[in-house]
Design a protein around this motif. Structure first.
Motif, PDB file in Angstrom:
ATOM      1  N   ASP A  98       0.892  -1.133   0.039  1.00  0.00           N
ATOM      2  CA  ASP A  98       0.125   0.028   0.165  1.00  0.00           C
ATOM      3  C   ASP A  98       1.061   1.146  -0.006  1.00  0.00           C
ATOM      4  OD1 ASP A  98      -1.712   2.126   1.023  1.00  0.00           O
ATOM      5  OD2 ASP A  98      -3.288   0.795   1.175  1.00  0.00           O
ATOM      6  N   ASP A 154       0.076   4.147   2.711  1.00  0.00           N
ATOM      7  CA  ASP A 154       0.408   3.775   3.968  1.00  0.00           C
ATOM      8  C   ASP A 154       2.109   3.585   4.053  1.00  0.00           C
ATOM      9  OD1 ASP A 154      -2.060   3.301   4.776  1.00  0.00           O
ATOM     10  OD2 ASP A 154      -2.084   1.038   4.929  1.00  0.00           O
ATOM     11  N   GLU A 188       3.347   7.399   4.199  1.00  0.00           N
ATOM     12  CA  GLU A 188       2.741   8.187   5.500  1.00  0.00           C
ATOM     13  C   GLU A 188       3.674   7.638   6.974  1.00  0.00           C
ATOM     14  OE1 GLU A 188      -1.394   7.497   5.534  1.00  0.00           O
ATOM     15  OE2 GLU A 188      -1.562   9.294   4.391  1.00  0.00           O
ATOM     16  N   GLU A 189       3.859   6.460   6.756  1.00  0.00           N
ATOM     17  CA  GLU A 189       4.568   5.469   7.824  1.00  0.00           C
ATOM     18  C   GLU A 189       5.788   6.226   8.032  1.00  0.00           C
ATOM     19  OE1 GLU A 189       4.020   1.542   7.655  1.00  0.00           O
ATOM     20  OE2 GLU A 189       1.624   1.718   8.154  1.00  0.00           O
TER      21      GLU A 189
END
Length: 264
Positions: free
Chosen positions: A183, A186, A189-190
């Motif tokens: 993803d 994800d 952002e992480e």
């Protein structure tokens, strides 16, 4: 990158993108979307034979290219001596922090042992305000990194190939083939990226005949899928590729280009 993955790319390096310029065409399309300015300090992450490096150099970028495959790096160094090329694990870069303006990775992140580590390394080596862009991500990615876009395709070859891969995937051993869904949002952002974007690149490649299509399939990551099939299934898959209808000569692929910016 998984050891088996880089070893496969080492084996196919001499033929990689030489049967048909699939990745070179994607490289040009991706760089055209990103529009790096002259003088941009660009890192080509998992560079292969230089699909991204070539158009970036043509735009006047200062390119550093890294790949886990020594054979790939050897070919790139010979073809593009203006790039600084290194054999390196993209999950643990031996490069200074905050040293690049743009990091780009084409069809690599999803085949890493630890995709999050690769994205975190891209973040680390970017200067504040720099951007990381990669393909082969998002929820629309298939098990081996092929994009599954819902838009209508006027060329049937891609649909027929995807149908063959789907049909024969049931014969793979556990953890067979190469690459897993990731993803993109994800992962970005992480790692701390902001200003996330998804853009697109498209290529269309014409094949003279099905024998050429088969040689192309065996010259890049598709080979992992084919070699992991049991022998009888592999022979049947080969025959089915060679029997594809003669009207299927143009392969159209669309990929998402996911990117994020490191905050200033």
């Amino acid at each position: 990158m998984e050891e088996s993955a880089w070893k496969l790319f080492d084996r196919v390096a001499a033929d990689y993108d030489q049967v048909a310029p699939f990745f070179a065409e994607f490289g040009r399309a991706i760089v055209d979307v990103l529009v790096p300015p002259a003088g941009c300090r660009l890192l080509d992450l998992g560079c292969g034979r230089g699909a991204l490096t070539a158009p970036a150099l043509a735009r006047g970028c200062a390119v550093t290219a890294v790949d886990a495959s020594p054979a790939m790096v050897e070919h790139l160094s010979a073809d593009f001596p203006a790039a600084a090329a290194y054999v390196m694990d993209v999950q643990a870069l031996d490069l200074p922090s905050e040293s690049f303006d743009l990091v780009v990775s084409s069809f690599v992140i999803h085949v890493l042992d630890d995709p999050a580590a690769g994205v975190a390394e891209a973040y680390r080596v970017l200067a504040p305000g720099g951007r990381f862009a990669f393909t082969g991500g998002s929820a629309r990615t298939s098990h081996d990194g092929r994009e599954t876009r819902p838009d209508a395709d006027p060329f049937p070859l891609g649909r027929r190939l995807d149908a063959l891969f789907h049909e024969f995937a049931v014969h793979l051993p556990p953890n067979g083939s190469m690459g897993r869904p990731v993803d993109a949002a994800d992962l970005l952002e992480e790692a701390g990226f902001v200003d996330l974007r998804e853009e697109q690149a498209e290529v269309r490649i014409e094949f003279g005949d099905n024998a050429m299509l088969w040689r192309w399939a065996m010259s890049h990551g598709y080979r992992a899928f084919i070699e992991d099939l049991p022998a009888d299934s592999r022979e049947q898959f080969h025959r089915r590729v060679l029997e594809l209808p003669a009207d299927a000569r143009v392969l159209r692929r669309v990929t998402g280009i996911w990117s994020g910016r490191r905050p200033r």
